[in-house]
Design an enzyme around this catalytic site. Sequence first.
Site, PDB file in Angstrom:
ATOM      1  N   GLU A   1       4.548  -1.032   3.248  1.00  0.00           N
ATOM      2  CA  GLU A   1       4.266  -1.713   1.983  1.00  0.00           C
ATOM      3  C   GLU A   1       3.144  -1.040   1.188  1.00  0.00           C
ATOM      4  O   GLU A   1       3.165  -1.068  -0.046  1.00  0.00           O
ATOM      5  CB  GLU A   1       3.918  -3.182   2.251  1.00  0.00           C
TER       6      GLU A   1
ATOM      7  N   GLU B   1      13.614 -11.636   1.843  1.00  0.00           N
ATOM      8  CA  GLU B   1      13.978 -10.986   0.579  1.00  0.00           C
ATOM      9  C   GLU B   1      15.471 -10.711   0.458  1.00  0.00           C
ATOM     10  O   GLU B   1      15.953 -10.361  -0.630  1.00  0.00           O
ATOM     11  CB  GLU B   1      13.221  -9.651   0.443  1.00  0.00           C
TER      12      GLU B   1
ATOM     13  N   SER C   1      13.465 -10.314   5.957  1.00  0.00           N
ATOM     14  CA  SER C   1      14.551 -11.300   5.942  1.00  0.00           C
ATOM     15  C   SER C   1      14.435 -12.252   4.760  1.00  0.00           C
ATOM     16  O   SER C   1      15.451 -12.670   4.182  1.00  0.00           O
ATOM     17  CB  SER C   1      14.561 -12.086   7.257  1.00  0.00           C
TER      18      SER C   1
ATOM     19  N   HIS D   1     -21.257   4.051  -7.775  1.00  0.00           N
ATOM     20  CA  HIS D   1     -20.874   4.109  -6.366  1.00  0.00           C
ATOM     21  C   HIS D   1     -22.123   4.045  -5.502  1.00  0.00           C
ATOM     22  O   HIS D   1     -22.551   2.970  -5.108  1.00  0.00           O
ATOM     23  CB  HIS D   1     -20.067   5.389  -6.087  1.00  0.00           C
TER      24      HIS D   1
END
Length: 525
Positions: free
Chosen positions: A47, A28, A26, A281
Site C-alpha cells: 500500500e 474491496e 476482500s 528541519h
Amino acid sequence: MKTIHQACYDILRTQGLTTFFGNPGSNELPFLNDFPGDFRYILGLHEGAVVGMADGYAQASGRTTLVNLHSAAGTGNAMGALANAWNSHTPLVVTAGQQVRAMVGVEALLANVDATTLPRPLVKWSCEPACAQDVPLALSRAIHTAGTGAKGPVYLSVPYDDWKQQAASGVDHLAGRRVGVAGLPSASAIESLARELEQAKHPVMILGPDVDASAANDFAVAIAEKLAMPVWMAPSAPRCAFPTTHPCFQGLLPAGIASISGLLEGHDLVLVVGAPVFRYHQYEPGEFLPPGARLIAITCDINEATRAPMGDALVADIASTLEALSRAVSSANRAMPAPRRRPGPAPEEAGPLAPERVFDILDDMAPRDAIYVNESTSTTNLMWQRLRMTEQGSYYFAAAGGLGFALPAAVGIQLAKPERRVIGVIGDGSANYGIQALWTAAHYDIPAIFIIMKNGTYGALRWFAGVLHADGVPGLDVPGIDFCSLARGYGVEALHADSGASLTAALRRALDGNKPVLIEVETRA
C-alpha cells in the site's frame, strides 16, 4: 434504478478518474466487481508503494487520482506515503473497503474501527457515509474537495455491502458537477504588491512546489527578470519551480532558521511564493529574518498562511496571481544578480564513484527535459548544484521527508508523462521502503530508470548524527544488499556500475531502450 456501484462509476468516469492505483483486499472486491473496460487498474504490491505511485501520477498529470486500499491495515501501511501526499498538496481520493455494516459494531475481522479518525491529520476530509445512499454524494464531495483550494488527499471508507444497494433518486445530478475556486486577488491588491516590489532596494524571491504544480514557472521567471531579483528555492523543496541555469537562480535554501536569515542578509523585501514560511528541519535558533527585512507570502493554503511565524500572507491561486503580478511590475533599473558559480567537473578517480561524478555523467547524458525523482537525501544539495533542470515538472522529492517515495513515484510519474524520461535517483537505504514498485514497472512496461546510489549506509542520518553530536549510534549501515538481484526478481533489467565508464555505458543502454532499468552504482559514503 441504478445501484450505488453503477452511480459511483458514472461519477468517476465523468470526473475523469478512470485510472486507479490499488492493492485490494476482500472488502474491496465488491467495489471492483465487473470492472469497466474503459477504466485502468494499476496494481501495487504494497500500500505504501500504491500511494507513492498515485502521488507521482497525480502531481505529474495535475489530475485528481483514485487510490483503492484495504480497510484499516492497508490504510495503516499507506500512512507514510500519505504524509508525503499531504505535504505536497497532492489531490488523491483514497478509498478503503469496510466490513459490512452489520459487522462493524462487533468489530469483526477487517472492520475499520473509527475509520474516519485513522488517516487524520493527513487528509483534508475523511468520511464513512451514514448509509449506502450517501455514498455517491460522499464520493462526489471527496473528488471536489481533493482537487480545489489547497489540493490534497481525502479519505472515504465504504462498507462493502453498500455497493449493491439501490441509489436514491436524483443521483444522476452528481456525475457532471463542477466546483471551481476563484482565487485571483483584487486589482488593487496586485497593484499594491507590484509597487512594493518596485520600491524595494534589494528584493529577493523564494519559490516553492506550488509554483511548479500550478504551471506558473514562466511567470516567476518574468517577475525575476523584470525586477533583476535573485531567486532561491524553498528549503527541502519537493519540486523545482525555476530554471537552475537561469542567472537569477541562487540555489536551494538550507533548512535552519539562522542559516536562512544569514543568506537573506541585505534584502529588504522577501517574497515567498507557493511554499511554507519556512519548512525548517534541524533546530538552528536565530532570528527568523535579518534586520530591516519584510516578508510577504503568497500561498494557496490557509494553514501555511496562518502558521507562519513572521510576515504577511496572501491566500490566492498561485498561477493567476503570478501572471497578474508579472504584468503589473515594471522593469527595475538595476543590474541582474551575480549568477551562482557552477562547480567544475568532478574528476574520475579509482574506486566507488563520488556522487558529484554520478551527477555530472547524468547531467551530460540525460535529455534536457528529463524528470528527476530524488530520494538520495544525503546528496540532495549536490543534485541541485550539478543537474540542469529547466523544464516545468523536472524534479520531485518527498515533501514530508518520508522514505519510500521516489521509487514508486517515478513509476507513477513515468505513467503520467510517457513523452519524457523519468530518472529516479535513490539511496540504497531509501530504496528498500518502496522496492515493490519495481514489479509494477515491469508488469505494465513502464520505462522509468532507477539509479541506486549504493554506499552501504544511511548517509543523511550519518550527517544528522554529526549535527546532533550523537556518537556510536547503531543501525546506520545497510551493507550487503544486491539490488541487481532484487530488480531481476521483480522482472526489471538490472545493470551494475562501479566506474564512470560503466555508468556511462549503463545509462546509454537504459536511455536507448524503452523499458524499466535499474542501475546499481557503487558510490562513496
